[in-house]
Design an enzyme around this catalytic site. Structure first.
Site: not given
Length: 105
Positions: A36, A77
């Site tokens: 991520h 994110g």
């Protein structure tokens, strides 16, 4: 991981769907790897240490340290300043949901 996989298999079967194992697990010898990208637009208290505030509002460098650009938000994110050590899906979702409530108001 095995429990979650079993649950997902049962969920797919109950709905006449198909379950596919995460291909990364097979590629990396059973190790679960979940990349991520985090921290590209870090959340902070002011522009001296970050790019957005806790609501995802982008700081405005032409104003005070906590001034923000009106209507410019980042809610993904990239606002998480560093790795969490776990899959950050729920953290990203919670931050976006919280910021959305402020946007709505």
């Amino acid at each position: 991981y095995k429990t979650i996989t079993a649950e997902m298999q049962a969920y797919a079967k109950a709905r006449n769907g198909f379950f596919f194992e995460n291909p990364r697990t097979t590629l990396f010898n059973g190790r679960l790897i979940v990349p991520h990208p985090l921290g590209g637009v870090p959340m902070a208290n002011d522009i001296r240490t970050g790019v957005v505030d806790d609501r995802g509002r982008v700081f405005d460098p032409s104003g005070a340290p906590t001034a923000v650009h009106r209507g410019l938000h980042v809610l993904d994110g990239s606002i998480i300043p560093r790795s969490l050590g776990v899959t950050p899906l729920l953290t990203i979702s919670a931050l976006a949901e919280r910021a959305s409530e402020h946007l709505r108001d």
